[in-house]
Motif scaffolding. Structure first.
Motif, PDB file in Angstrom:
ATOM      1  N   ILE A  33       0.832  -1.207   0.000  1.00 31.43           N
ATOM      2  CA  ILE A  33       0.000   0.000   0.000  1.00 31.43           C
ATOM      3  C   ILE A  33       0.866   1.257   0.000  1.00 31.43           C
ATOM      4  N   LEU A  34       1.864   1.307   0.855  1.00 28.46           N
ATOM      5  CA  LEU A  34       2.717   2.494   0.948  1.00 28.46           C
ATOM      6  C   LEU A  34       3.466   2.744  -0.355  1.00 28.46           C
ATOM      7  N   ASN A  35       3.932   1.673  -0.996  1.00 30.31           N
ATOM      8  CA  ASN A  35       4.654   1.838  -2.263  1.00 30.31           C
ATOM      9  C   ASN A  35       3.759   2.357  -3.382  1.00 30.31           C
ATOM     10  N   SER A  36       2.462   2.170  -3.250  1.00 28.81           N
ATOM     11  CA  SER A  36       1.535   2.655  -4.284  1.00 28.81           C
ATOM     12  C   SER A  36       1.233   4.144  -4.152  1.00 28.81           C
ATOM     13  N   LEU A  37       1.774   4.787  -3.102  1.00 29.69           N
ATOM     14  CA  LEU A  37       1.389   6.167  -2.782  1.00 29.69           C
ATOM     15  C   LEU A  37       2.467   7.198  -3.078  1.00 29.69           C
ATOM     16  N   GLY A  89      -2.929 -16.765   4.144  1.00 29.10           N
ATOM     17  CA  GLY A  89      -3.425 -15.625   3.370  1.00 29.10           C
ATOM     18  C   GLY A  89      -4.725 -15.047   3.878  1.00 29.10           C
ATOM     19  N   ILE A  90      -5.056 -15.277   5.150  1.00 22.58           N
ATOM     20  CA  ILE A  90      -6.326 -14.782   5.684  1.00 22.58           C
ATOM     21  C   ILE A  90      -6.122 -13.853   6.880  1.00 22.58           C
ATOM     22  N   ALA A  91      -4.889 -13.483   7.169  1.00 30.17           N
ATOM     23  CA  ALA A  91      -4.623 -12.595   8.306  1.00 30.17           C
ATOM     24  C   ALA A  91      -5.192 -11.209   8.042  1.00 30.17           C
ATOM     25  N   ASN A  92      -5.692 -10.593   9.091  1.00 19.82           N
ATOM     26  CA  ASN A  92      -6.221  -9.227   8.993  1.00 19.82           C
ATOM     27  C   ASN A  92      -5.039  -8.248   8.970  1.00 19.82           C
ATOM     28  N   PRO A  93      -4.876  -7.479   7.891  1.00 18.10           N
ATOM     29  CA  PRO A  93      -3.731  -6.565   7.809  1.00 18.10           C
ATOM     30  C   PRO A  93      -3.998  -5.182   8.396  1.00 18.10           C
ATOM     31  N   ILE A  94      -5.216  -4.935   8.891  1.00 16.95           N
ATOM     32  CA  ILE A  94      -5.599  -3.565   9.230  1.00 16.95           C
ATOM     33  C   ILE A  94      -4.793  -3.007  10.395  1.00 16.95           C
ATOM     34  N   GLY A  95      -4.509  -3.817  11.418  1.00 23.10           N
ATOM     35  CA  GLY A  95      -3.698  -3.323  12.521  1.00 23.10           C
ATOM     36  C   GLY A  95      -2.335  -2.845  12.059  1.00 23.10           C
ATOM     37  N   GLU A  96      -1.724  -3.586  11.146  1.00 22.60           N
ATOM     38  CA  GLU A  96      -0.424  -3.179  10.605  1.00 22.60           C
ATOM     39  C   GLU A  96      -0.567  -1.923   9.733  1.00 22.60           C
ATOM     40  N   ILE A 123      -5.358   7.260   4.744  1.00 24.26           N
ATOM     41  CA  ILE A 123      -5.252   5.813   4.980  1.00 24.26           C
ATOM     42  C   ILE A 123      -6.287   5.377   6.015  1.00 24.26           C
ATOM     43  N   GLU A 124      -6.381   6.124   7.099  1.00 23.46           N
ATOM     44  CA  GLU A 124      -7.374   5.767   8.123  1.00 23.46           C
ATOM     45  C   GLU A 124      -8.796   5.873   7.565  1.00 23.46           C
ATOM     46  N   GLU A 125      -9.059   6.909   6.791  1.00 18.71           N
ATOM     47  CA  GLU A 125     -10.381   7.056   6.181  1.00 18.71           C
ATOM     48  C   GLU A 125     -10.685   5.880   5.255  1.00 18.71           C
ATOM     49  N   ALA A 126      -9.701   5.483   4.457  1.00 22.97           N
ATOM     50  CA  ALA A 126      -9.899   4.362   3.531  1.00 22.97           C
ATOM     51  C   ALA A 126     -10.170   3.068   4.280  1.00 22.97           C
ATOM     52  N   VAL A 127      -9.460   2.829   5.376  1.00 24.26           N
ATOM     53  CA  VAL A 127      -9.679   1.626   6.183  1.00 24.26           C
ATOM     54  C   VAL A 127     -11.110   1.570   6.683  1.00 24.26           C
ATOM     55  N   HIS A 128     -11.624   2.682   7.161  1.00 21.04           N
ATOM     56  CA  HIS A 128     -12.982   2.708   7.694  1.00 21.04           C
ATOM     57  C   HIS A 128     -14.027   2.555   6.587  1.00 21.04           C
ATOM     58  N   ILE A 129     -13.747   3.094   5.422  1.00 18.17           N
ATOM     59  CA  ILE A 129     -14.661   2.907   4.291  1.00 18.17           C
ATOM     60  C   ILE A 129     -14.726   1.437   3.901  1.00 18.17           C
ATOM     61  N   VAL A 130     -13.576   0.812   3.808  1.00 17.31           N
ATOM     62  CA  VAL A 130     -13.516  -0.589   3.391  1.00 17.31           C
ATOM     63  C   VAL A 130     -14.200  -1.499   4.406  1.00 17.31           C
ATOM     64  N   THR A 131     -13.961  -1.280   5.681  1.00 19.34           N
ATOM     65  CA  THR A 131     -14.617  -2.126   6.687  1.00 19.34           C
ATOM     66  C   THR A 131     -16.119  -1.884   6.730  1.00 19.34           C
ATOM     67  N   ALA A 140      -8.735  -3.497  -1.850  1.00 15.76           N
ATOM     68  CA  ALA A 140      -9.869  -2.593  -1.627  1.00 15.76           C
ATOM     69  C   ALA A 140      -9.392  -1.266  -1.037  1.00 15.76           C
ATOM     70  N   ILE A 141      -8.427  -1.323  -0.130  1.00 23.20           N
ATOM     71  CA  ILE A 141      -7.888  -0.090   0.449  1.00 23.20           C
ATOM     72  C   ILE A 141      -7.122   0.707  -0.603  1.00 23.20           C
ATOM     73  N   LYS A 142      -6.361   0.039  -1.440  1.00 24.21           N
ATOM     74  CA  LYS A 142      -5.627   0.741  -2.498  1.00 24.21           C
ATOM     75  C   LYS A 142      -6.590   1.437  -3.465  1.00 24.21           C
ATOM     76  N   ARG A 143      -7.664   0.743  -3.857  1.00 24.82           N
ATOM     77  CA  ARG A 143      -8.653   1.367  -4.750  1.00 24.82           C
ATOM     78  C   ARG A 143      -9.303   2.578  -4.086  1.00 24.82           C
ATOM     79  N   THR A 144      -9.617   2.453  -2.814  1.00 28.22           N
ATOM     80  CA  THR A 144     -10.262   3.553  -2.097  1.00 28.22           C
ATOM     81  C   THR A 144      -9.314   4.743  -1.964  1.00 28.22           C
ATOM     82  N   LEU A 145      -8.046   4.478  -1.705  1.00 22.49           N
ATOM     83  CA  LEU A 145      -7.070   5.562  -1.609  1.00 22.49           C
ATOM     84  C   LEU A 145      -6.921   6.294  -2.942  1.00 22.49           C
ATOM     85  N   THR A 146      -7.007   5.555  -4.031  1.00 25.00           N
ATOM     86  CA  THR A 146      -6.946   6.190  -5.358  1.00 25.00           C
ATOM     87  C   THR A 146      -8.088   7.187  -5.524  1.00 25.00           C
TER      88      THR A 146
END
Length: 342
Positions: free
Chosen positions: A26-30, A270-277, A304-312, A333-339
């Motif tokens: 995500i960070l590299n996409s920004l 591949g099912i770990a929740n990445p949101i905390g990180e 980033i925080e706004e995108a996380v809340h939108i996605v959840t 989904a977070i990357k698309r929302t950040l875009t």
């Protein structure tokens, strides 16, 4: 020319590498002008090398602006392996543990925005213990200087982020010397910040209030042990440990990591929740942005925080939240929302 930031990366154990790599994706996409430098540490590294941490770890840290870290495993049955988390905290003097707990629509039972600030170097966690026959003793250390600097940190944090109340958590009605010193020092420091309300709460009352009336709370300041316990209660109120990030902050460096553990049972699936990180990375960008007056990083951290809340809110959830999405589904989904947001 824009500054090039240097961020150390400790991928960690268990699900750590998965969620750290997802976050860096995500960070590299920004386009943030950040270079990532891998730091080797943890039980997996110990199994390969016989060392818990790479030899020049702390020399590398001197050249960094921050560290992004995954969870690290400390096995209970390997006596010679000592906690890397405690080693890093001690060597870097990361005295302020900051854990924001903000409710999530459709997940959390109540609406709240609480930040727990925990003194991170003292209390019973100094680890001075002994046993004689059938008696065990643990030494609890609270110092005036340690209490003073964490109280100042809490008030400054409140002012910087628009909070108007700091509540000290203690048990000074019983522990009159240790908690008494922590409480007294808090109120002495509070006089320097007259525009912030300073009040107090007994630790058991705090636990009750977190469950019954969390919207009443803003900044909670606690000694090490109480903060550790209340943090998991607050994460439970949010809805999952997987939704919570944290920072450990010192005078010269800060480490950012999720509050959860290594989750060995789901590692590699591949099912770990990445949101905390991801929210920990959000805190990291905010920290660097404020330190170097970089408005772009601060803005991106907010998005980033706004995108996380939108996605959840769209119920794109991993199994720990009752969903069926995979780690990568959440990341994309977070990357698309950040875009859309940036």
């Amino acid at each position: 020319m824009a500054r090039k930031y240097r961020v150390g990366v400790v991928k960690g154990d268990g699900i750590g590498p998965e969620i750290v790599e997802a976050t860096i994706d995500i960070l590299n996409s920004l386009d943030l002008n950040i270079s990532f430098i891998e730091l080797e540490a943890g039980y997996g590294y110990y199994q390969k090398t016989g060392r818990s941490i790479e030899e020049n770890f702390f020399d590398k840290v001197k050249e960094l602006d921050a560290i992004l870290k995954g969870p690290l495993y400390t096995p209970p049955n390997v006596r010679e392996f000592k906690s890397v988390n405690i080693l890093i905290r001690r060597e870097l003097d990361l005295y302020a543990n900051v854990r924001p707990f903000r409710s999530f629509e459709g997940i959390s039972p109540r609406n709240f925005d609480i930040v727990l600030i925990r003194e991170n170097t003292e209390d019973v966690y100094v680890g001075i213990e002994g046993r004689y026959r059938d008696k065990a003793v643990s030494l609890r250390i609270i110092t005036g200087e340690g209490s003073r600097r964490i109280a100042k940190f809490a008030f400054r944090y409140a002012i910087q982020r628009g909070f108007n109340r700091v509540t000290v958590i203690h048990k000074a009605n019983i522990l009159k010397e240790t908690d008494g010193l922590f409480r007294e020092t808090f109120y002495m420091v509070a006089k320097e910040y007259p525009n912030v309300l300073a009040d107090e709460m007994i630790v058991d009352t705090a636990a009750y209030t977190i469950v019954r009336n969390p919207e009443r709370l803003q900044i909670l300041l606690a000694p090490n042990l109480y903060g550790d316990i209340l943090a998991d209660l607050l994460a439970g109120m949010v809805g999952s440990l997987g939704l919570c990030g944290s920072a450990q902050i010192g005078e010269n460096i800060a480490v950012f990591e999720p509050v959860h553990g290594v989750a060995l049972d789901i590692a590699g699936k591949g099912i770990a929740n990445p949101i905390g990180e991801i929210l920990s990375a959000k805190m990291m960008l905010e920290y660097i942005g404020q330190r170097y007056n970089d408005g772009k990083l601060i803005k991106v951290s907010e998005k980033i925080e706004e995108a996380v809340h939108i996605v959840t809110s769209r119920r794109i959830w991993t199994p720990d939240l009752g969903g069926s999405n995979r780690t990568n589904d959440v990341v994309e989904a977070i990357k698309r929302t950040l875009t859309e947001l940036l």
